[in-house]
Design a protein around this motif. Sequence first.
Motif, PDB file in Angstrom:
ATOM      1  N   ASN A   1       0.823  -1.207   0.000  1.00  0.00           N
ATOM      2  CA  ASN A   1       0.000   0.000   0.000  1.00  0.00           C
ATOM      3  C   ASN A   1       0.858   1.258   0.000  1.00  0.00           C
ATOM      4  OD1 ASN A   1      -2.589   1.286   0.065  1.00  0.00           O
ATOM      5  ND2 ASN A   1      -2.186   1.816   2.205  1.00  0.00           N
ATOM      6  N   GLU A   2       1.904   1.264   0.809  1.00  0.00           N
ATOM      7  CA  GLU A   2       2.783   2.435   0.888  1.00  0.00           C
ATOM      8  C   GLU A   2       3.490   2.683  -0.446  1.00  0.00           C
ATOM      9  OE1 GLU A   2       4.647   5.733   2.264  1.00  0.00           O
ATOM     10  OE2 GLU A   2       3.149   4.568   3.400  1.00  0.00           O
ATOM     11  N   MET A   3       3.820   1.601  -1.171  1.00  0.00           N
ATOM     12  CA  MET A   3       4.575   1.721  -2.416  1.00  0.00           C
ATOM     13  C   MET A   3       3.678   1.539  -3.646  1.00  0.00           C
ATOM     14  SD  MET A   3       7.421   2.430  -1.085  1.00  0.00           S
ATOM     15  CE  MET A   3       8.406   2.486  -2.582  1.00  0.00           C
ATOM     16  N   ARG A   4       2.397   1.786  -3.491  1.00  0.00           N
ATOM     17  CA  ARG A   4       1.449   1.491  -4.566  1.00  0.00           C
ATOM     18  C   ARG A   4       1.709   2.316  -5.826  1.00  0.00           C
ATOM     19  NH1 ARG A   4      -3.980   1.621  -2.288  1.00  0.00           N
ATOM     20  NH2 ARG A   4      -4.814   2.037  -4.361  1.00  0.00           N
TER      21      ARG A   4
ATOM     22  N   GLU B   1      -4.206 -14.333   6.301  1.00  0.00           N
ATOM     23  CA  GLU B   1      -5.124 -14.579   7.411  1.00  0.00           C
ATOM     24  C   GLU B   1      -5.796 -15.947   7.276  1.00  0.00           C
ATOM     25  OE1 GLU B   1      -5.733 -12.810  10.111  1.00  0.00           O
ATOM     26  OE2 GLU B   1      -4.770 -10.873   9.692  1.00  0.00           O
ATOM     27  N   GLU B   2      -6.145 -16.330   6.057  1.00  0.00           N
ATOM     28  CA  GLU B   2      -6.773 -17.644   5.821  1.00  0.00           C
ATOM     29  C   GLU B   2      -5.807 -18.784   6.133  1.00  0.00           C
ATOM     30  OE1 GLU B   2      -7.938 -17.162   1.775  1.00  0.00           O
ATOM     31  OE2 GLU B   2      -9.644 -15.876   2.275  1.00  0.00           O
ATOM     32  N   LEU B   3      -4.519 -18.521   6.021  1.00  0.00           N
ATOM     33  CA  LEU B   3      -3.514 -19.505   6.415  1.00  0.00           C
ATOM     34  C   LEU B   3      -3.416 -19.641   7.939  1.00  0.00           C
ATOM     35  CD1 LEU B   3      -0.566 -18.566   4.000  1.00  0.00           C
ATOM     36  CD2 LEU B   3      -1.902 -20.679   3.937  1.00  0.00           C
ATOM     37  N   GLY B   4      -4.065 -18.714   8.656  1.00  0.00           N
ATOM     38  CA  GLY B   4      -3.954 -18.682  10.107  1.00  0.00           C
ATOM     39  C   GLY B   4      -2.813 -17.820  10.588  1.00  0.00           C
ATOM     40  N   ILE B   5      -2.350 -16.909   9.723  1.00  0.00           N
ATOM     41  CA  ILE B   5      -1.214 -16.044  10.058  1.00  0.00           C
ATOM     42  C   ILE B   5      -1.715 -14.609  10.224  1.00  0.00           C
ATOM     43  CG2 ILE B   5       0.989 -15.133   9.264  1.00  0.00           C
ATOM     44  CD1 ILE B   5       1.435 -17.698   7.742  1.00  0.00           C
ATOM     45  N   PRO B   6      -1.670 -14.043  11.436  1.00  0.00           N
ATOM     46  CA  PRO B   6      -2.100 -12.659  11.643  1.00  0.00           C
ATOM     47  C   PRO B   6      -1.218 -11.682  10.872  1.00  0.00           C
ATOM     48  CG  PRO B   6      -1.907 -13.831  13.734  1.00  0.00           C
ATOM     49  CD  PRO B   6      -1.257 -14.690  12.699  1.00  0.00           C
ATOM     50  N   THR B   7      -1.803 -10.575  10.483  1.00  0.00           N
ATOM     51  CA  THR B   7      -1.083  -9.613   9.635  1.00  0.00           C
ATOM     52  C   THR B   7      -0.915  -8.250  10.301  1.00  0.00           C
ATOM     53  OG1 THR B   7      -3.168  -9.056   8.557  1.00  0.00           O
ATOM     54  CG2 THR B   7      -1.823 -10.737   7.501  1.00  0.00           C
ATOM     55  N   THR B   8      -1.032  -8.195  11.614  1.00  0.00           N
ATOM     56  CA  THR B   8      -0.840  -6.929  12.320  1.00  0.00           C
ATOM     57  C   THR B   8       0.112  -7.109  13.496  1.00  0.00           C
ATOM     58  OG1 THR B   8      -2.660  -7.252  13.890  1.00  0.00           O
ATOM     59  CG2 THR B   8      -3.203  -6.236  11.761  1.00  0.00           C
TER      60      THR B   8
ATOM     61  N   THR C   1      13.018   4.414   2.571  1.00  0.00           N
ATOM     62  CA  THR C   1      13.871   5.078   3.555  1.00  0.00           C
ATOM     63  C   THR C   1      13.397   4.726   4.958  1.00  0.00           C
ATOM     64  OG1 THR C   1      12.461   7.016   3.584  1.00  0.00           O
ATOM     65  CG2 THR C   1      14.244   6.980   1.940  1.00  0.00           C
ATOM     66  N   LEU C   2      14.093   5.217   5.952  1.00  0.00           N
ATOM     67  CA  LEU C   2      13.663   4.964   7.323  1.00  0.00           C
ATOM     68  C   LEU C   2      12.275   5.542   7.582  1.00  0.00           C
ATOM     69  CD1 LEU C   2      16.971   5.599   9.300  1.00  0.00           C
ATOM     70  CD2 LEU C   2      15.907   3.392   8.761  1.00  0.00           C
ATOM     71  N   ASP C   3      11.975   6.711   7.009  1.00  0.00           N
ATOM     72  CA  ASP C   3      10.643   7.296   7.177  1.00  0.00           C
ATOM     73  C   ASP C   3       9.575   6.417   6.541  1.00  0.00           C
ATOM     74  OD1 ASP C   3      11.587   9.467   8.590  1.00  0.00           O
ATOM     75  OD2 ASP C   3      11.667  10.805   6.856  1.00  0.00           O
ATOM     76  N   VAL C   4       9.879   5.862   5.381  1.00  0.00           N
ATOM     77  CA  VAL C   4       8.918   4.969   4.714  1.00  0.00           C
ATOM     78  C   VAL C   4       8.759   3.687   5.515  1.00  0.00           C
ATOM     79  CG1 VAL C   4       8.451   3.632   2.628  1.00  0.00           C
ATOM     80  CG2 VAL C   4       9.375   5.952   2.441  1.00  0.00           C
ATOM     81  N   SER C   5       9.847   3.128   6.010  1.00  0.00           N
ATOM     82  CA  SER C   5       9.760   1.933   6.855  1.00  0.00           C
ATOM     83  C   SER C   5       8.896   2.200   8.079  1.00  0.00           C
ATOM     84  CB  SER C   5      11.159   1.481   7.290  1.00  0.00           C
ATOM     85  OG  SER C   5      11.906   1.002   6.202  1.00  0.00           O
ATOM     86  N   ARG C   6       9.041   3.382   8.663  1.00  0.00           N
ATOM     87  CA  ARG C   6       8.218   3.736   9.814  1.00  0.00           C
ATOM     88  C   ARG C   6       6.741   3.767   9.434  1.00  0.00           C
ATOM     89  NH1 ARG C   6       8.810   5.929  14.702  1.00  0.00           N
ATOM     90  NH2 ARG C   6      11.058   6.189  14.413  1.00  0.00           N
ATOM     91  N   ARG C   7       6.415   4.353   8.293  1.00  0.00           N
ATOM     92  CA  ARG C   7       5.012   4.411   7.880  1.00  0.00           C
ATOM     93  C   ARG C   7       4.453   3.010   7.603  1.00  0.00           C
ATOM     94  NH1 ARG C   7       6.759   8.973   4.787  1.00  0.00           N
ATOM     95  NH2 ARG C   7       6.601   7.816   2.814  1.00  0.00           N
ATOM     96  N   ILE C   8       5.268   2.160   7.029  1.00  0.00           N
ATOM     97  CA  ILE C   8       4.836   0.781   6.768  1.00  0.00           C
ATOM     98  C   ILE C   8       4.498   0.088   8.087  1.00  0.00           C
ATOM     99  CG2 ILE C   8       5.673  -1.493   6.037  1.00  0.00           C
ATOM    100  CD1 ILE C   8       7.293   0.057   3.856  1.00  0.00           C
TER     101      ILE C   8
ATOM    102  N   SER D   1       1.316   1.492   9.757  1.00  0.00           N
ATOM    103  CA  SER D   1       0.064   1.063   9.134  1.00  0.00           C
ATOM    104  C   SER D   1      -0.232  -0.406   9.408  1.00  0.00           C
ATOM    105  CB  SER D   1       0.096   1.317   7.623  1.00  0.00           C
ATOM    106  OG  SER D   1       1.017   0.464   6.989  1.00  0.00           O
ATOM    107  N   ALA D   2       0.771  -1.135   9.913  1.00  0.00           N
ATOM    108  CA  ALA D   2       0.565  -2.540  10.267  1.00  0.00           C
ATOM    109  C   ALA D   2       0.258  -2.726  11.753  1.00  0.00           C
ATOM    110  CB  ALA D   2       1.814  -3.345   9.908  1.00  0.00           C
ATOM    111  N   LEU D   3       0.057  -1.642  12.472  1.00  0.00           N
ATOM    112  CA  LEU D   3      -0.151  -1.759  13.914  1.00  0.00           C
ATOM    113  C   LEU D   3      -1.425  -2.499  14.279  1.00  0.00           C
ATOM    114  CD1 LEU D   3       1.048   1.724  15.209  1.00  0.00           C
ATOM    115  CD2 LEU D   3       1.943  -0.509  15.891  1.00  0.00           C
ATOM    116  N   ALA D   4      -2.528  -2.128  13.638  1.00  0.00           N
ATOM    117  CA  ALA D   4      -3.836  -2.686  14.020  1.00  0.00           C
ATOM    118  C   ALA D   4      -4.666  -2.911  12.779  1.00  0.00           C
ATOM    119  CB  ALA D   4      -4.530  -1.745  14.996  1.00  0.00           C
ATOM    120  N   PRO D   5      -5.694  -3.799  12.866  1.00  0.00           N
ATOM    121  CA  PRO D   5      -6.496  -4.123  11.692  1.00  0.00           C
ATOM    122  C   PRO D   5      -7.112  -2.926  10.983  1.00  0.00           C
ATOM    123  CG  PRO D   5      -6.956  -5.671  13.457  1.00  0.00           C
ATOM    124  CD  PRO D   5      -6.060  -4.615  14.032  1.00  0.00           C
ATOM    125  N   ALA D   6      -7.626  -1.976  11.738  1.00  0.00           N
ATOM    126  CA  ALA D   6      -8.288  -0.821  11.111  1.00  0.00           C
ATOM    127  C   ALA D   6      -7.338  -0.032  10.249  1.00  0.00           C
ATOM    128  CB  ALA D   6      -8.900   0.076  12.185  1.00  0.00           C
TER     129      ALA D   6
END
Length: 393
Positions: free
Chosen positions: A293-296, A334-341, A374-381, A384-389
């Motif tokens: 999403n960040e690199m879309r 998620e269907e594999l049973g692997i959480p994504t957040t 960059t480090l700023d982009v890594s931070r944004r990634i 955005s992966a913190l919580a489902p919403a």
Amino acid sequence: MMDNFDFRNPTQILFGEGRVADLDSQIPADARVLVLYGGQSAQRNGTLDEVRAALGKRNVVEFGGIEANPRFATLMRAVELARRENIDFLLAVGGGSVVDGTKFVAAAIPFAGDTWSILTEHGANVTAAVPFGTVLTLPATGSEMNHGSVITNDAVKAKLAFMSSHVYPAFSVLDPTKTYTLPQRQLANGVADAFVHIIEQYLTYPVDAMVQDRFAEGLLQTLIELAPRLKEDDHDYAARANFMWTTTWALNGMIGAGVPQDWASHMIGHELTALYDIDHARTLAIVLPSLMNEMRDAKREKLLQYAERVWGIDTGDDASRIDQVIERTREFFEELGIPTTLAAYDLGSEAVDAVVEQLESHGMTALGERQQVTLDVSRRILESALAPAQLTV
């Protein structure tokens, strides 16, 4: 346009049921062999007994206890044992972690100097290695047919990779029946790991590499098709055989030849594993959807190609199709049973700060196919992966 490239893969594959018995023809009769393995599963499922029988009267020493993320300190004990016993051939029995660990041991045995520098120099200082083969029991990493390895050093909270042409396995035994007793968690991790390996070499920008693209898309579709079958029948030989072969092809060098590669998801994921001991594949599932999403914009053309060719998403405007395929990728994990957040692993904003600090300390300040992460982009990634919403695109 496709880049110039050299392609060579010297690893011999012995594929199919019962191939462990063929070890006798692959290892010199007078070899002094160190067999390396992980926990007790190889012992319980009979694989180690098969290996011992196949090795016959050779001088054999065993070293167990290699972790799921192989630790530098553990591997150095194996190096010391190998040097003491004058070992001249190694045999890895296990999954990608055991194979990765064995590659490090192979390079470290003849290495003069600080062996940790093999990792900090990413293999550039490796000039020789003890020959080795593998008996694969857990398909996932592709390490059984490539020249890369990733090792964790708890003392400095680092997970680093090295590559060297000296650490291609001489051979790898791939017997699909060895997967019959694997827990669902490990199978799911294997699917996710291989899936992201392919994505890292495919989802960049177009260079008119038709063969590599179609191979990559076929491998992705194969994993998508196999995932539910791996849950249904422990003894579905066809499913296990195709799974094992797909994970090998996901990272044996062919689909990455002559094309740009990303690997930002891996570099960020490695730091999550080093800091919080999360399974490697699960860190990739956390990072990848957010990175997409960040690199879309940078990945727009390949995201649209991926959407249409892999997932059949071909309606709506460009933004809508990209939204759909990012969400579908997240759902697949998620269907594999692997959480994504990160929240699913009880991690919050403090983890974002810690991972970014680690990336900086390891020189990972400009990642991705165009060094745009960059480090700023890594931070944004990560944010955005913190919580489902926050994953809604």
